[in-house]
Every structure is written in C-alpha cells, then in structure tokens.
Design a protein around this motif. Structure first.
Motif, PDB file in Angstrom:
ATOM      1  N   SER A 164      57.381  34.250  23.370  1.00 26.13           N
ATOM      2  CA  SER A 164      57.123  35.690  23.501  1.00 26.13           C
ATOM      3  C   SER A 164      56.577  35.979  24.890  1.00 26.13           C
ATOM      4  O   SER A 164      56.055  35.098  25.558  1.00 26.13           O
ATOM      5  CB  SER A 164      56.111  36.127  22.444  1.00 26.13           C
ATOM      6  OG  SER A 164      55.740  37.470  22.654  1.00 26.13           O
TER       7      SER A 164
ATOM      8  N   ASP B 230      50.790  38.331  20.702  1.00 25.37           N
ATOM      9  CA  ASP B 230      51.746  38.042  19.614  1.00 25.37           C
ATOM     10  C   ASP B 230      51.670  36.574  19.229  1.00 25.37           C
ATOM     11  O   ASP B 230      51.670  36.224  18.054  1.00 25.37           O
ATOM     12  CB  ASP B 230      53.180  38.356  20.065  1.00 25.37           C
ATOM     13  CG  ASP B 230      53.453  39.848  20.082  1.00 25.37           C
ATOM     14  OD1 ASP B 230      52.534  40.610  19.721  1.00 25.37           O
ATOM     15  OD2 ASP B 230      54.564  40.252  20.461  1.00 25.37           O
TER      16      ASP B 230
ATOM     17  N   GLU C  29      62.742  33.856  19.264  1.00 23.12           N
ATOM     18  CA  GLU C  29      62.368  34.556  20.495  1.00 23.12           C
ATOM     19  C   GLU C  29      61.784  35.926  20.160  1.00 23.12           C
ATOM     20  O   GLU C  29      62.416  36.706  19.438  1.00 23.12           O
ATOM     21  CB  GLU C  29      63.627  34.727  21.370  1.00 23.12           C
ATOM     22  CG  GLU C  29      63.362  35.419  22.673  1.00 23.12           C
ATOM     23  CD  GLU C  29      64.581  36.131  23.212  1.00 23.12           C
ATOM     24  OE1 GLU C  29      65.641  36.097  22.588  1.00 23.12           O
ATOM     25  OE2 GLU C  29      64.440  36.742  24.269  1.00 23.12           O
ATOM     26  N   ASN C  30      60.587  36.176  20.645  1.00 20.09           N
ATOM     27  CA  ASN C  30      59.968  37.507  20.616  1.00 20.09           C
ATOM     28  C   ASN C  30      60.054  38.220  19.262  1.00 20.09           C
ATOM     29  O   ASN C  30      60.533  39.345  19.190  1.00 20.09           O
ATOM     30  CB  ASN C  30      60.694  38.365  21.663  1.00 20.09           C
ATOM     31  CG  ASN C  30      59.717  39.041  22.582  1.00 20.09           C
ATOM     32  OD1 ASN C  30      58.502  38.857  22.462  1.00 20.09           O
ATOM     33  ND2 ASN C  30      60.232  39.831  23.500  1.00 20.09           N
TER      34      ASN C  30
ATOM     35  N   THR D  23      62.182  36.371  28.668  1.00 22.69           N
ATOM     36  CA  THR D  23      63.385  36.261  27.836  1.00 22.69           C
ATOM     37  C   THR D  23      64.374  35.260  28.430  1.00 22.69           C
ATOM     38  O   THR D  23      64.940  34.426  27.717  1.00 22.69           O
ATOM     39  CB  THR D  23      64.050  37.646  27.727  1.00 22.69           C
ATOM     40  OG1 THR D  23      63.093  38.545  27.187  1.00 22.69           O
ATOM     41  CG2 THR D  23      65.270  37.611  26.827  1.00 22.69           C
TER      42      THR D  23
ATOM     43  N   GLN E 151      54.501  31.164  25.908  1.00 21.29           N
ATOM     44  CA  GLN E 151      54.574  32.460  26.577  1.00 21.29           C
ATOM     45  C   GLN E 151      55.516  32.332  27.760  1.00 21.29           C
ATOM     46  O   GLN E 151      55.244  31.588  28.710  1.00 21.29           O
ATOM     47  CB  GLN E 151      53.185  32.897  27.053  1.00 21.29           C
ATOM     48  CG  GLN E 151      53.187  34.325  27.560  1.00 21.29           C
ATOM     49  CD  GLN E 151      51.854  34.736  28.153  1.00 21.29           C
ATOM     50  OE1 GLN E 151      51.022  33.910  28.479  1.00 21.29           O
ATOM     51  NE2 GLN E 151      51.668  36.030  28.309  1.00 21.29           N
TER      52      GLN E 151
ATOM     53  N   ALA F 170      58.233  41.917  18.644  1.00 19.93           N
ATOM     54  CA  ALA F 170      58.430  43.035  19.583  1.00 19.93           C
ATOM     55  C   ALA F 170      58.858  44.285  18.828  1.00 19.93           C
ATOM     56  O   ALA F 170      59.799  44.261  18.034  1.00 19.93           O
ATOM     57  CB  ALA F 170      59.495  42.657  20.613  1.00 19.93           C
TER      58      ALA F 170
END
Lengths: 242, 329
Positions: free
Chosen positions: B174, B179, B142-143, B38, B35, B146
């Motif tokens: 993320s 998530d 990455e992420n 960005t 966690q 989303a």
C-alpha cells in the motif's frame, strides 16, 4: 503448456454466460437471421426460386460466419483486456490453450446452430442440402472467422481498437462475395477467399448441383492454416494480455 | 517455513530502476505489509510470481501456489455474485461451500445482485473471496483499503482474517502506512536508495521513573541531539528536527529531506525531547509538534499527521486524546 478439461469446461461455462448476455456480439447471428427473413419477404416474388434461395442462404451464412465469427472473438477478448478481467483469469492457473479452447467453443456452437437455422429460413429444405458437406464447410469457415477475430483481439488493447480493426475484415469478407455478380474481376478474386466458398456452397445447394472441388478444399485449408499460424505467432509475440 | 526468499533483488524496466536491494523472506503465516508505490508493487508481484526475472539478485520460491490481486482487476459486471463465484469455484476445482463463505465475507445479502450494482466495499470483499476459493499458499494484495468506507474497512479486515484462517499467507502492499498498520503485523517501507526498511512496531520497555509522570516538565533552553556518522558526530537542535522514526530498530532523525541515525532509543529520545515540544504519536514516530500542519482522518481507525515538510506520519488512535490535550484543538 498443460491443459485441463475441468478448466476448459469452466471457461466454456463462463464464456457461454458472458456471450449470451452480450448484446453487442449476439446482434450478428440475430442480424443474419433477420436479414434473411426480411429479404425473403421483400424479394421472394421478384426472383427465381433457385437464385433466391442461393442468394439468401449465401447472404445469411456470410453475415453469420464472417461478421458473427470475427465479432464474437475480437470484441470479448479486447473487452477482457480493457476491463482487466483477462489478467484475473490468467492468474487463476488458466493456460492460454485452456482459454482459447474454452472461449472459441461457445461462439462456434452458437454460429453453427444459426448456420443450420438459415437453411429453412432461406427457403431450402434439409433433403436438398448435402448436410455433411454443409456442416464441414460452414464449420471450417466459422473456425477461420473465429481465429481471425482472435487475431484482432490479440492485437487490440480495447474494444474501440478491436472494432476498428475488425471492420475492414468484415467488409471485405461479406461484401466481396455478395457483390461478385456485378464484377468479373471481383468474382475471380472471391474464389481465393474462404468466404467465397460459402457463397459457392449456397449457390450449389440452391441449384441442387453442389460438388466438392479440389481448389475450394485448398482455399479452405490454406485460410484455416494461415489463420491458425497467425494466431499462434501473435500469441507467442504478445501473449494474451500484452 | 520460508515461502519466498529474495536476496538483493533489483529490477530495471525501460532504463529505470524500479526496485533495488530487495532482501526479504516471506515466512508461512506471516502478516507482512510493504509500503511502496503502485508501479513498484506490480513489479514486485511480477517478480514473485515469476512473470518477469530480476535484473540482479536471487529469488527462491518454495511454492507455486501464489495469487495476486491488483487494485485494477476487473469484474464481469453482468454476472450475479453467486454466478460469478460459481464460475470461479469450478475453475478452482476445490468446490468449497459458497453459502458459508458468503456469510463469512459479509456478502450473503447480495448473493443474487449483479456485480455492477455492488458498492466498492462489497466488490473488494468479493475479489478477496474469489481468491480464497483457490486457497493459495501465498496471496499478494495491492492497496486493498483504498477508497473504502469505515464500515467497509472493518468488514474487509474480518474477511482477511478468514482468508488467513484458511491457511493462506497474505502479503499486502500500500501507499499508506496507516492502512498497513491495520492489515499487517510486520511492515517494511521501500525506498529506492535503501531497499526495504522495517518499521519498528514492537513496544519498547519504558524507562521512565515512576515519579516522572508527576514531575512538571520544565522547558530547557540548551539541548542537542547527536548523530554519529562515519567520521564525525553531527549535533542538531530539537527545533531543526522534523520528526524521528524508528527503522529496523534504529532511531532516524529526519531533518529536511535527510536522515541521520541516533544511538538513542525512541524511548530515550522521547524522554529527552518531550520538554522541547516533541510528541510520541506512534510507536515508531516522535514528532516535533511545531512542525504539524494538518491532521487527516482517512477512516475511523486511522489518522495521519501532515507536517510542514509534507511528510505523512501515522497517529495512533490511542494517542489522539493525548495530542488533543497537548495542543487544545
């Protein structure tokens, strides 16, 4: 830096597909062909045949080589940066050299094909053209334009910036040789430009007296060498996706 | 087998410390989730792939076969799905069978569609499939969830399972813990002061007596939760505590913006604090129900409780009914 024929071939295929579906850059060779055809229809009866062929061929070649060459590399490179697709390629084990070779080949082939197409469209026939010299000169000038376009692409962060930076180059290299007849100083300056060699080639073909001159070879070599060095320096300083 | 080993890694960019005290081992076939923001995530990826060097600390990598997928990565909109994949299949040089992969990634029905016509859900799976064509040893994403829809999340999780079956170790970053709970089995949270802290996901043995469930829980008026610091012991009234979080196996009492370690386990704390309005909303979290401000449902599988202090706490799907019964909403 290691390079791979498989990766260059893959980039070549990708870039060819992207280029052929990109109307923004394909407009340049299309415009060159269109301008030659239209101007021939409009002026063929008003001017002498030799002048007409030389002018039309020079005009068409300049549009194709300078405008097409610069636009076909600067725009797509800037677009790849702007849309973050270049990062994807560069993280897919593609080296900078793979990318450059694979990206420069498709526009080079399209522009060279158009260069050959301009011969009959300008009213010349292939017998009167020294094909070897024609191919060598147009190939060197095309590569020079592609390198100058790559330089613009390397310095640009997006397509708008690439268009802004390309515009003065395109204007100088297409307009100056086209209008050299109107001003003797301009004519003198144009001799030092790689684009000037193109118009001399066209005029020589039209007059059936084309000859290689040491000075022209020097100009072509210098422009090609300087463009290559400038691209390498920009690549070393900024990388592809700065 | 260890793929990447980071020891006390720090990275400073433009006079700003982005990452520090990063100590992490990425084992082969592990399912790690981090966690982080960005910017932290992209800096972390750059360090792992060797694009930048750490300011301090050491990174040992036993593989160079690493791919990164960023949320900002673009696609060639004018190409079709199959055309795009063929180009990258050539580039990867492994010549995998695209037809079966398209089915496994739930993209078979859009194979002839142009990329600009795809939904975000489909684009995310396509990007994952593109990465799978290279069969990297380590994939950093990455992420990935989303803005995906609920069905999109389910299909993405299936596609991710396919990537892992192909032998790729996947590490995911993320902003959202909920998530990461769906995507990973081991989760670390990055904090600029403390570095990576593991979120405790292993279920604890219950210490309740068998009769406890039948007992009526009477509110008690006096109770203090102790936290032993270096030279003192601090006592908190239950109502002072916003929530309790298990980090690296240690229960951390969250009071305002500060954290205090407790010697008790989460289960012991749960047993003692249930009478004071605390609720075990997740294996790693015990919250003070008086502090709840909002309940958000980001997708069918994930719920988040927002506290008055604006802290976001994941609510396990299985605990939603219990919470519903407790506070009658």
């Amino acid at each position: 830096m290691t390079t791979s024929l498989r990766k260059i071939h893959a980039i070549f295929n990708l870039k060819t597909t992207l280029l052929l579906t990109n109307t923004n850059v394909m407009v340049a060779p299309g415009l060159a062909i269109g301008m030659v055809v239209i101007m021939r229809l409009l002026f063929s009866h008003k001017l002498s045949p030799n002048f007409n062929t030389g002018f039309l061929m020079g005009f068409g070649l300049l549009f194709n080589i300078v405008m097409g060459g610069i636009m076909m590399t600067s725009g797509p490179l800037a677009e790849e940066k702007e849309k973050h697709t270049l990062r994807v390629l560069m993280t897919s084990s593609v080296t900078g050299l793979d990318y450059f070779i694979g990206s420069l080949c498709p526009p080079f082939l399209i522009l060279m094909f158009t260069n050959l197409l301009i011969i009959p469209l300008a009213g010349a026939n292939f017998q009167q053209v020294p094909l070897g010299s024609y191919l060598v000169i147009t190939a060197i000038t095309t590569v020079t334009s592609l390198l100058l376009g790559s330089l613009v692409g390397l310095w640009s962060h997006n397509q708008t910036q690439a268009s802004l930076l390309s515009l003065p180059l395109i204007l100088i290299f297409t307009m100056a040789p086209s209008f050299q007849l109107l001003n003797s100083t301009l004519k003198h300056v144009v001799r030092y430009l790689y684009a000037g060699t193109v118009t001399q080639l066209a005029d020589g073909i039209a007059a059936n007296n084309f000859q290689w001159h040491g000075f022209d070879i020097l100009v072509l070599g210098l422009w090609l060498g300087l463009s290559l060095v400038a691209v390498l320096l920009a690549y070393r300083k900024n990388g592809l996706d700065a | 087998m260890s793929l990447i080993d980071l020891q006390q890694v720090s990275k400073q960019l433009d006079q700003q410390l982005i990452l520090q005290k990063l100590t992490l081992t990425i084992e082969s076939q592990s399912e790690l989730g981090l966690q982080m923001t960005t910017h932290e995530s992209q800096t972390f990826f750059d360090l792992i792939v060797g694009k930048t060097l750490p300011t301090s600390g050491q990174i040992n990598a036993s593989t160079q076969s690493i791919l990164t997928l960023l949320a900002t990565d673009g696609l060639y909109d004018q190409l079709t799905v199959i055309g795009y994949l063929k180009q990258f299949n050539r580039l990867a040089g492994l010549n995998l069978a695209l037809d079966s992969l398209l089915t496994q990634f739930s993209l078979a029905d859009v194979r002839q569609q142009r990329l600009k016509q795809l939904t975000l859900d489909q684009k995310r799976r396509l990007v994952l499939l593109r990465a799978a064509l290279f069969q990297p040893t380590l994939l950093l994403i990455e992420n990935p969830l989303a803005n995906l829809s609920d069905p999109g999340i389910d299909l993405y999780l299936q596609a991710l399972a396919t990537v892992r079956k192909l032998g790729t170790t996947v590490l995911i970053t993320s902003h959202y813990l909920e998530d990461l709970l769906l995507l990973s089995t081991t989760i670390y949270r990055y904090h600029v002061k403390n570095g990576l802290e593991q979120t405790d996901l292993t279920p604890e043995q219950t210490v309740f007596d068998a009769n406890d469930s039948n007992q009526v829980k009477q509110p008690r008026s006096i109770f203090k939760v102790a936290s032993k610091l270096e030279d003192k012991t601090v006592f908190f009234s239950p109502n002072e505590i916003d929530f309790i979080e298990s980090i690296n196996g240690i229960s951390q009492l969250k009071v305002g913006s500060e954290s205090f370690p407790s010697p008790l386990t989460m289960t012991a704390l749960e047993k003692q604090l249930t009478n004071f309005g605390f609720f075990r909303c997740h294996r790693s979290y015990l919250i003070n129900l008086q502090q709840i401000a909002e309940l958000h449902s980001y997708s069918r599988n994930s719920y988040t409780l927002i506290l008055k202090s604006h802290a976001k706490i994941p609510l396990a799907r299985t605990k939603l009914t219990d919470l519903h019964d407790l506070i009658n909403f």
